[in-house]
Design an enzyme around this catalytic site. Structure first.
Site, mmCIF file in Angstrom:
data_model
loop_
_atom_site.group_PDB
_atom_site.id
_atom_site.type_symbol
_atom_site.label_atom_id
_atom_site.label_comp_id
_atom_site.label_asym_id
_atom_site.label_seq_id
_atom_site.Cartn_x
_atom_site.Cartn_y
_atom_site.Cartn_z
ATOM 1 N N ASP A 275 0.768 -1.111 0.029
ATOM 2 C CA ASP A 275 0.019 0.114 0.000
ATOM 3 C C ASP A 275 0.960 1.273 0.008
ATOM 4 O OD1 ASP A 275 -2.213 1.569 0.173
ATOM 5 O OD2 ASP A 275 -3.071 0.612 1.943
ATOM 6 N N ASP B 128 -10.941 2.237 -3.196
ATOM 7 C CA ASP B 128 -11.307 2.031 -1.889
ATOM 8 C C ASP B 128 -12.938 2.038 -1.707
ATOM 9 O OD1 ASP B 128 -9.224 1.280 -0.476
ATOM 10 O OD2 ASP B 128 -8.866 3.291 0.361
HETATM 11 C C1 DGJ Z 1 -5.797 1.963 1.680
HETATM 12 C C2 DGJ Z 1 -6.324 0.884 1.310
HETATM 13 O O1 DGJ Z 1 -6.430 1.053 -0.265
HETATM 14 C C3 DGJ Z 1 -7.085 -0.052 1.896
HETATM 15 O O2 DGJ Z 1 -7.721 -1.254 1.383
HETATM 16 C C4 DGJ Z 1 -6.496 -0.717 3.145
HETATM 17 O O3 DGJ Z 1 -5.450 -1.332 3.086
HETATM 18 C C5 DGJ Z 1 -6.024 1.043 4.053
HETATM 19 N N1 DGJ Z 1 -5.078 1.459 3.093
HETATM 20 C C6 DGJ Z 1 -5.396 0.327 5.212
HETATM 21 O O4 DGJ Z 1 -4.663 1.422 5.709
#
Ligand code: DGJ
Length: 739
Positions: A476, A546
């Site tokens: 990430d 997200d």
């Molecule tokens: C952003 C990601 O897109 C989410 O799926 C998740 O992993 C969060 N970060 C965790 O902080």
């Protein structure tokens, strides 16, 4: 031979099966000009298209009006300061502060291969040819090597540029774009992908107008906001017909793409690293390799363009062994628990998931250091044994004992001010010495341009991976780059930080996949802010967004699929009301929509309604049955909810046309309507097909209302009737099989 040099005409011709790209040399010393890009043409002499036999002629004939020539000639790599006012692709500052550069042809070579680029992601493959044209400015001592590659089985053209300092003094590259070409404007629209967090890659289309239009990112990543892609579509071009040019950047950092329409109604299209936050010092003898840009041309509309990109990326960019393997159906605990979990909760989720046929548990953010919210501990990559009692290995073994694989989340590029790492190394964050850097999500970005920091990150990530049987990593990246300053770089190299950062991310990911060749890597950046071809070189899948709402996902996934194969799109079924926007959609529809990607779950399976839980094994069966069609098939966009605000429809068709899968989602229902007629695409006109409908309640196929067998041409010309469904957000999956 796809690439040939026609000596008499001084023309280079690059052919693919359906396209031709022509470059001409004009005048002495010669300028390198763009003659033609479009549908495949025969080997005739076409240098007349350079318009050098009309006023103002070439400089050797009309030195007095060289300026008029420079401002109209279609340069393959326009340079700064010599009269081309339509946008430059190369700007070099010399030690005396000037930026004037004029390139002339030196030599060329045609290679029987597609070379790799050191430290950069790049398309690869056998049966390829590459044309390299070397140009030079003798006064400055700078050379530009223009590179063009084609693969035998693709209509894409790969371009890049390498700059070499042959002089005796350092020079500073202030702008190096990877691709530029000019063409007459016969009426084009500019198509780009724009968005924001949880709204990535929405398609927008606007007529090209006079002056500059374009898009860029200077956020240190390709970004949620704009995508390093642009297409020029002829007026009226749609999914099935019309001329479309595409440009896509194989790079994960700052970029700029633009179209300029000038005084003679000509267009200049360009793509490259953004000039903002970029200045690269080249010592004598050093070179700079710009990333690749993938150009496409098709007369088969946007659908034709999408399929060229999908095939190219599947065959010549994604390296992971998982490209051709079924990805394990995963369940990720982010939307299930956020930071509030321990080993018991995770095992409970895994236990229930295993019963439903889910194949992998992914432990997301919050398992390390003292991280119980997003305010601390990034950089402290040590297992929090207060949370995971007994340690990571015990948890992973427990999950494995249930017959499931285990995956883990990292955010390796970051450092929290509230972390042991920051307390020990405050200078490891990107910041201008003496200034407090801007905070984003309560975190700073590590200065990965420094080797010792990269080594630390790699050592910590691999220590965790070596400690248990971890088969998947979600990488990430949750904030953009600001306060560009490195404690390590000298003043005249601070402008290199953004690009060095991207190279460092590539180096780390390369090390990771080399050390763990069986690892399934999924890239992610606060959702889909680094969904780009550069990342695909390292990971076969990228988290799309997200926003897991099925309706919004239709548009996000449509925009993403405009250029990316569905096998690359991270897509999960999540719980409702949806956490990003509060909408409630049927569990079945969430499954249909996630099937268009890698497919997985993002919910607490121990807490969702019983009816939803009971449907998971049926969705799992659906995934196993249709996965190959989705991942390897040809993609056809039939209707777009983003355009019609009512329903969405797309197909994937097996390469041999023996089978197809159609997904239909009625987003907004209307009263008193007839069945909807949908014209299918991509079938074999001569074959006969039978249609079955997948029933999510039973997990089996059943008869559809059209019970006969139908010829491919009937289905494509006249279409099929979509059974009426009751209510908003209703999905349907039709399996169309040749008999
Ligand atoms: C952003 C990601 O897109 C989410 O799926 C998740 O992993 C969060 N970060 C965790 O902080």
């Amino acid at each position: 031979m796809p690439i040939a040099y026609h000596k008499k005409e001084n023309v280079f011709k690059i052919d693919t099966e359906h396209t031709s790209y022509l470059i001409g040399l004009a005048d002495k010393p010669a300028y390198v000009g763009h003659i033609y890009y479009g549908g495949r043409i025969a080997d005739h002499d076409l240098e007349y298209l350079l318009r050098t036999e009309e006023n103002p002629f070439v400089p050797s004939k009309n030195a007095r009006d060289k300026l008029l020539f420079m401002d109209a000639f279609p340069f393959e790599l326009p340079t700064h300061g010599v009269g081309d006012f339509r946008g430059d692709a190369l700007r070099v500052r010399t030690e005396n502060g000037t930026e004037v550069l004029e390139l002339h042809y030196v030599s060329h070579e045609i290679l029987q291969e597609k070379p790799q680029l050191k430290g950069l992601p790049a398309t690869f493959g056998k049966e390829a040819q590459t044309l390299k044209i070397l140009t030079e400015d003798k006064v400055v001592g700078v050379q530009a090597e223009l590179s063009y590659s084609v693969f035998a089985n693709s209509d894409a053209l790969i371009r890049s540029v390498r700059i070499i300092n042959r002089g005796k003094k350092p020079v500073y590259l202030e702008k190096v774009y990877s691709a530029s070409f000019d063409m007459d404007d016969t009426g084009f629209d500019l198509i780009t992908l724009h968005g924001g967090w949880a709204r990535e890659r929405h398609i927008t289309r606007n007529p090209v107008n006079y002056g500059f239009q374009g898009l860029s990112s200077c956020r240190g990543e390709s970004s949620h906001q704009h995508h390093p892609f642009l297409a020029l579509a002829a007026k009226g071009a749609d999914q099935t017909q019309g001329e479309v040019y595409g440009l896509h950047f194989v790079y994960s950092g700052n970029f700029c793409g633009s179209v300029y329409k000038g005084q003679f109604d000509q267009l200049r299209v360009m793509l490259g690293i953004a000039e903002e936050n970029f200045c690269w010092k080249l010592e004598p003898g050093e070179d700079f390799q710009a990333p690749e840009a993938v150009l496409t041309y098709t007369a088969e509309g946007l659908g034709g363009m999408s399929r060229v990109y999908h095939d190219l990326y599947r065959q010549h960019l994604i390296r992971s062994p998982y490209l051709k393997k079924k990805r394990p159906i995963l369940i990720n605990n982010w939307e299930a628990t956020y930071f509030d979990f321990d080993e018991k909760k995770l095992l409970a989720i895994a236990k229930e998931a295993a019963k439903s046929g889910i194949e992998m548990l992914v432990m997301d953010d919050g398992w390390f250091g003292s991280r119980n919210d997003d305010r601390s501990a990034l950089g402290d990559w040590f297992v929090n044994e207060k949370k995971l009692k007994g340690g990571l290995k015990k948890l992973v073994d427990g999950v494995n004992a249930l017959g499931m694989k285990f995956g883990i989340w990292f955010e390796p590029e970051m450092i929290s001010p509230d972390s042991d790492l920051y307390r020990a190394h405050p200078d490891w964050a990107i910041a201008v010495p003496g200034r407090r850097a801007v905070m984003g999500r309560d975190q700073y970005v590590l200065d990965l341009s420094r080797k010792e920091i990269r080594d630390y990150v790699f050592e910590r990530v691999s220590a965790i991976l070596d400690s248990a049987n971890i088969e998947y990593v979600k990488w990430d990246m949750n904030r953009q780059l600001t306060d560009l300053g490195s404690y390590d770089l000298p003043a005249d190299r601070q402008g290199e930080l953004s690009h060095r950062y991207v190279l460092a991310v590539y180096e780390l990911q390369e090390r990771l996949i080399r050390r763990y060749p069986k690892l399934l890597l999924e890239n992610c950046s606060g959702g889909g802010a680094r969904f780009d071809p550069g990342m695909l070189y390292y990971s076969p899948q990228i988290w799309c967004s997200d926003d897991t709402d099925a309706v919004e996902r239709l548009m996000i996934q449509e925009g993403t699929a405009l250029v990316y194969p569905l096998s690359a799109m991270g897509a999960h079924v999540s719980d409702c009301p949806n956490h990003a926007l509060g909408r409630v959609t049927p569990f079945a529809t969430r499954g249909y929509v996630a099937l268009a990607g890698t497919f997985g779950y993002e919910l607490d399976i121990t807490k969702i309604p019983e009816a939803d839980r009971a449907m998971i094994p049926k969705q799992v069966a659906m995934y196993h049955k249709y996965h190959n069609l989705v991942a390897d098939g040809d993609y056809y966009r039939i209707a777009s909810y983003g355009e019609n605000h009512s329903y969405d429809c797309y197909m994937t068709v097996k390469k041999d046309r023996s089978e197809a899968l159609l997904t239909y989602v009625q987003v907004i229902a209307q009263a008193n309507t007839k069945t909807r007629k949908i014209r299918l695409q991509g079938l074999d006109a001569a074959k006969q097909y039978r249609i079955k409908r997948f029933n999510m309640e039973t997990g089996k196929e059943e008869a559809y209302s059209l019970k006969g067998t139908y010829h491919g041409d009937t289905l494509m010309q006249a279409g099929i009737l979509i059974d009426k469904t009751w209510g908003d957000f209703q999905g349907m999956l039709l399996h169309i099989v040749a008999v």
